[in-house]
Design a protein around this motif. Sequence first.
Motif, mmCIF file in Angstrom:
data_model
loop_
_atom_site.group_PDB
_atom_site.id
_atom_site.type_symbol
_atom_site.label_atom_id
_atom_site.label_comp_id
_atom_site.label_asym_id
_atom_site.label_seq_id
_atom_site.Cartn_x
_atom_site.Cartn_y
_atom_site.Cartn_z
ATOM 1 N N LEU A 17 -6.112 -7.262 -9.660
ATOM 2 C CA LEU A 17 -4.790 -7.835 -10.679
ATOM 3 C C LEU A 17 -3.789 -8.429 -10.772
ATOM 4 N N GLN A 18 -3.238 -7.018 -9.084
ATOM 5 C CA GLN A 18 -1.813 -7.967 -9.349
ATOM 6 C C GLN A 18 -1.207 -9.452 -8.057
ATOM 7 N N GLY A 19 -2.593 -9.175 -7.365
ATOM 8 C CA GLY A 19 -2.704 -10.571 -6.444
ATOM 9 C C GLY A 19 -1.583 -11.265 -5.566
ATOM 10 N N GLU A 20 -1.349 -11.946 -5.800
ATOM 11 C CA GLU A 20 -0.143 -12.433 -4.655
ATOM 12 C C GLU A 20 1.089 -11.490 -4.681
ATOM 13 N N SER A 21 1.279 -11.949 -6.355
ATOM 14 C CA SER A 21 2.491 -11.634 -6.856
ATOM 15 C C SER A 21 3.242 -10.254 -7.060
ATOM 16 N N GLY A 22 2.183 -9.771 -6.784
ATOM 17 C CA GLY A 22 2.561 -7.728 -7.316
ATOM 18 C C GLY A 22 3.190 -7.228 -8.180
ATOM 19 N N ASP A 23 2.892 -8.055 -9.420
ATOM 20 C CA ASP A 23 3.938 -7.573 -10.478
ATOM 21 C C ASP A 23 3.255 -7.078 -11.162
ATOM 22 N N TYR A 24 4.281 -5.607 -11.565
ATOM 23 C CA TYR A 24 3.589 -4.407 -12.754
ATOM 24 C C TYR A 24 2.644 -4.968 -13.407
ATOM 25 N N ILE A 25 1.788 -4.097 -13.885
ATOM 26 C CA ILE A 25 0.446 -4.862 -14.872
ATOM 27 C C ILE A 25 0.189 -3.469 -16.223
ATOM 28 N N LYS A 26 0.340 -3.219 -16.605
ATOM 29 C CA LYS A 26 0.093 -3.022 -18.631
ATOM 30 C C LYS A 26 -1.041 -1.456 -17.878
ATOM 31 N N VAL A 80 -5.109 7.959 -13.348
ATOM 32 C CA VAL A 80 -3.288 6.614 -13.398
ATOM 33 C C VAL A 80 -2.296 7.531 -12.910
ATOM 34 N N ARG A 81 -1.909 8.042 -14.054
ATOM 35 C CA ARG A 81 -0.716 8.999 -14.229
ATOM 36 C C ARG A 81 -0.467 9.633 -12.524
ATOM 37 N N GLU A 82 -2.161 10.566 -12.065
ATOM 38 C CA GLU A 82 -1.806 11.438 -11.108
ATOM 39 C C GLU A 82 -1.474 10.354 -10.130
ATOM 40 N N LEU A 83 -1.664 9.250 -10.187
ATOM 41 C CA LEU A 83 -1.818 8.259 -8.730
ATOM 42 C C LEU A 83 0.037 7.706 -8.695
ATOM 43 N N VAL A 84 0.404 7.946 -9.673
ATOM 44 C CA VAL A 84 2.008 7.495 -10.159
ATOM 45 C C VAL A 84 2.625 9.042 -8.961
ATOM 46 N N LEU A 85 1.788 10.339 -9.410
ATOM 47 C CA LEU A 85 2.407 11.627 -9.372
ATOM 48 C C LEU A 85 2.359 11.491 -7.283
ATOM 49 N N GLN A 86 0.607 11.122 -7.078
ATOM 50 C CA GLN A 86 0.986 10.868 -5.535
ATOM 51 C C GLN A 86 1.624 9.577 -5.038
ATOM 52 N N ARG A 87 2.494 9.310 -5.881
ATOM 53 C CA ARG A 87 2.902 8.096 -5.298
ATOM 54 C C ARG A 87 2.802 6.697 -4.687
ATOM 55 N N GLU A 88 1.312 7.023 -4.808
ATOM 56 C CA GLU A 88 0.463 5.413 -5.020
ATOM 57 C C GLU A 88 0.655 4.639 -5.802
ATOM 58 N N THR A 105 3.773 -0.495 -2.140
ATOM 59 C CA THR A 105 3.145 -1.131 -0.736
ATOM 60 C C THR A 105 4.486 -0.251 -0.119
ATOM 61 N N GLY A 106 5.156 0.138 -0.334
ATOM 62 C CA GLY A 106 6.506 1.142 0.743
ATOM 63 C C GLY A 106 6.012 2.190 0.597
ATOM 64 N N GLN A 107 5.130 2.955 0.746
ATOM 65 C CA GLN A 107 4.700 4.252 0.668
ATOM 66 C C GLN A 107 4.867 4.936 1.929
ATOM 67 N N VAL A 108 5.750 5.837 1.471
ATOM 68 C CA VAL A 108 6.084 6.746 2.639
ATOM 69 C C VAL A 108 5.590 8.495 2.101
ATOM 70 N N ILE A 109 4.590 8.598 3.373
ATOM 71 C CA ILE A 109 3.485 9.748 3.528
ATOM 72 C C ILE A 109 5.064 11.050 3.929
#
Length: 337
Positions: free
Chosen positions: A272-281, A306-314, A333-337
């Motif tokens: 859904l983000q494609g090349e733009s990398g924009d926020y998606i509803k 979705v909320r869990e993936l936010v908490l996991q910083r995905e 995209t700048g996720q740091v483990i």
Amino acid sequence: MERSMKRKLERLKEDEMRTILLHQWTLFSYLEMGKISEKEWFDRIKEMNERTERECDDRLTPFQGEEGNGVEHVHIVFSESTKGSLQLALNQKESREEVIALSPMFSIGPIQDLDKMEGIEKRKEWLFYHLVIDDEEWMHMGEDSLKTIEDLRSIPTGVPVTIWAGNNAHEQTGIRFVMHLLKNKPNEIDVVQVTDVLDFPLHTGELSPDRFAVLLERSFRFPVSGQIKKSYRDEWHALSEENANLRVWVEGIQSKSEDYFDAALIQSLKRLQGESGDYIKAARLIGEVLGHSSQVVGDSFFEYRVRELVLQREFLIRGVPRGMRYYEVKGNTGQVI
């Protein structure tokens, strides 16, 4: 208390509601004109309310009283929308047939001891901490669940029962729960597997009243033998003991870990983000995954993940996650483990 009364009043027809309202207005007019005293006005209102509540109670308990004794057939479905469609189809027939809906999403959450209050409370706790759910619905979940179970167990002996289900973990698990609840009933039980009959609907909620009418006329009912009933009950016990919070349909019911759909959510967001990398509803992302999924788990479960993936910083989030319409996400995209 208010919800209980509201549920009862929903059993009244529109002309009955209008009659009650007109009666109340008339009594109030008499009070204003001095034709009756305040005590007499109160007594009449109280008597009318008690009579209305008794009538509503009779309708909420379909198998009690003189009217209930005339039930010729009972149908069991697994959503309120399915119940509405099937009831419209049945209204075209002259026979007296009742429809009972079991509303819990059986594909998600704990199901152990779901016929007991302790099991229902455990499920309520899981829902409270994981899903965005209506407060009123959550508060009365125990009362509503026990009422439905009581209705099932009070089906008169000798009345045939038909269970409607598609090939999905929600309704197939529901069949097994119903067989567990009716284990001491000698009634003839048929199952209509709508996916097998029509070769397209995953869920009975996809069927229109007209489609139900066709199925009722053709009688695609397959009596369940005693051995198959036992097999269903054994499967229910096995599923409920697995202590899983997610069940999917893959050539049968399979218990899975709660992160089963996470990869699909991550890939769908990238697409859904494609090349733009924009926020998606979040609602758009969830709708995309739902639209491409062959599973029936409900949008609330996907939003929980979705909320869990936010908490996991995905995912990164913008907005307040009080509901899927109120926030947006994008890949971190700048996720740091």
